[in-house]
Design an enzyme around this catalytic site. Structure first.
Site, PDB file in Angstrom:
ATOM      1  N   ARG A 221      -5.113  -4.278  -2.536  1.00  0.00           N
ATOM      2  CA  ARG A 221      -4.391  -4.705  -1.342  1.00  0.00           C
ATOM      3  C   ARG A 221      -5.004  -5.997  -0.828  1.00  0.00           C
ATOM      4  NH1 ARG A 221      -1.656  -1.390  -3.171  1.00  0.00           N
ATOM      5  NH2 ARG A 221      -0.794   0.507  -2.237  1.00  0.00           N
TER       6      ARG A 221
ATOM      7  N   LYS B 202       7.813  -6.615  -5.859  1.00  0.00           N
ATOM      8  CA  LYS B 202       7.692  -5.949  -7.153  1.00  0.00           C
ATOM      9  C   LYS B 202       9.015  -5.948  -7.903  1.00  0.00           C
ATOM     10  CE  LYS B 202       5.950  -1.683  -9.269  1.00  0.00           C
ATOM     11  NZ  LYS B 202       5.181  -0.444  -9.031  1.00  0.00           N
TER      12      LYS B 202
ATOM     13  N   ARG C 120       2.562   5.286 -11.307  1.00  0.00           N
ATOM     14  CA  ARG C 120       1.145   5.639 -11.290  1.00  0.00           C
ATOM     15  C   ARG C 120       0.833   6.599 -10.150  1.00  0.00           C
ATOM     16  NH1 ARG C 120      -2.423   1.749  -9.982  1.00  0.00           N
ATOM     17  NH2 ARG C 120      -4.143   2.679 -11.124  1.00  0.00           N
TER      18      ARG C 120
END
Length: 332
Positions: free
Chosen positions: A325, A190, A125
């Site tokens: 965040r 991730k 992204r």
């Protein structure tokens, strides 16, 4: 790189994939290459993220064996229809770009997929690069038609992320989470990301190109430029696994989720999302361009938008140029 050079490079990788030493003479005979040409191709392997040892008198070998993707093995794990509705590529610039070209050149059925062993121009992204070493991770792009226009894609990344998270959890992986709008986490690191690119009309026929990257066996050195904590499937499972089987699992899970979404929308996925939500009831900060918006994350709405509690009110924020965040400051 010409198509012929790429084919030769792929054959060289196939020869070395067993992790054993292969002499320059043997390779030269099999590929009809001179010693100088072999050396040039070995250098190209490094650019693809492969670590090759060269030992005088013994030849060349990879630092560890590769479990290459194989069309027949993938087909054995997919239904007959599912296996026919995909193509396996070894080296691409971007799997999303390859899929766009295929769709433009010929009619494809929903769920058609391009699976690649390596990307030389992978992206995430907001224009970020996506580390794509050869033969270690999953680079998947899937075609999905949007008959009612781009608005039909609302919440699509939420649906795909939930399908992948459930697949991991059902395999016994612990601490699986989802980070809105498009990241899958394990132990707060991730493991997978989603990039959806839309083409077509806002209210007429459109196309969703769904890019999915999953860390399967990420080499440590290949992740040096990754700016956030990461984990791969090998670590999450605590050992070796069948790469072809897992690629087939993810393809199947995503296709099934898309069929449900097409018929029922995002509603069947909201409960699952909330179970996996990494930021549920936590103070967060949304970055929207130069603006920061603080609040408490309280789930998603029926369109997949993030819900923030701010000043006693619930506000919805959609995907786009938005990142999430952890934030110590809380607005209520």
């Amino acid at each position: 790189m010409t198509q012929r050079q790429e084919q030769t490079l792929v054959k060289l990788i196939e020869i070395l994939s067993d992790g054993q030493f292969h002499s320059g003479t043997q390779i030269g005979v099999e590929l009809n290459l001179s010693r100088a040409a072999i050396n040039q191709h070995i250098k190209k392997l490094s650019a693809l993220g492969l670590d090759v040892y060269s030992v005088t008198g013994r030849g060349y070998r990879l630092n560890k064996p590769l479990q290459l993707l194989d069309e027949d093995k993938l087909a054995s794990y997919l239904s007959r229809e599912g296996a026919a509705n995909m193509v396996l590529e070894r080296i691409v610039g971007s799997s999303n770009d390859v899929l766009k070209t295929v769709v433009k050149q010929s009619s494809q059925t929903a769920g058609f997929a391009v699976v690649a062993e390596a990307q030389t121009a992978g992206r995430g992204r907001r224009g970020r690069s996506w580390s794509s070493p050869f033969g270690t991770n999953l680079y998947l792009s899937m075609y999905w038609p949007l008959e009612n226009g781009m608005s039909q894609a609302m919440g699509l990344s939420v649906v795909i992320g939930t399908a992948i998270a459930k697949t991991f959890a059902e395999a016994g992986i612990q601490a699986v989470q989802l980070k809105w709008p498009n990241d899958v986490l394990v132990e707060k690191r991730k493991i997978a990301g989603i990039l959806i690119e839309l083409e077509g009309q806002a209210t007429g026929p459109a196309t969703a190109i769904i890019g999915i990257g999953v860390n399967l066996s990420m080499p440590e050195w290949a992740a040096r430029d990754i700016e956030q904590p990461w984990i791969d499937l090998e670590q999450a499972l605590g050992g070796n696994f069948d790469r072809n089987e897992w690629v087939a699992r993810i393809i199947t899970a995503v296709r099934e989720a898309l069929k449900i979404y097409q018929n029922q929308g995002i509603k069947p996925f909201r409960d699952s999302w909330n179970q996996f939500d990494a930021y549920q009831n936590q103070a967060v900060k949304l970055l929207m361009g130069a603006h920061a918006i603080r609040g408490v994350a309280v789930g998603i709405d029926e369109q997949g938008a993030l819900l923030l509690k701010r000043d006693g009110k619930i506000e919805a924020y959609h995907a786009g140029e938005v990142s999430l965040r952890n934030d110590e400051a809380t607005s209520r």
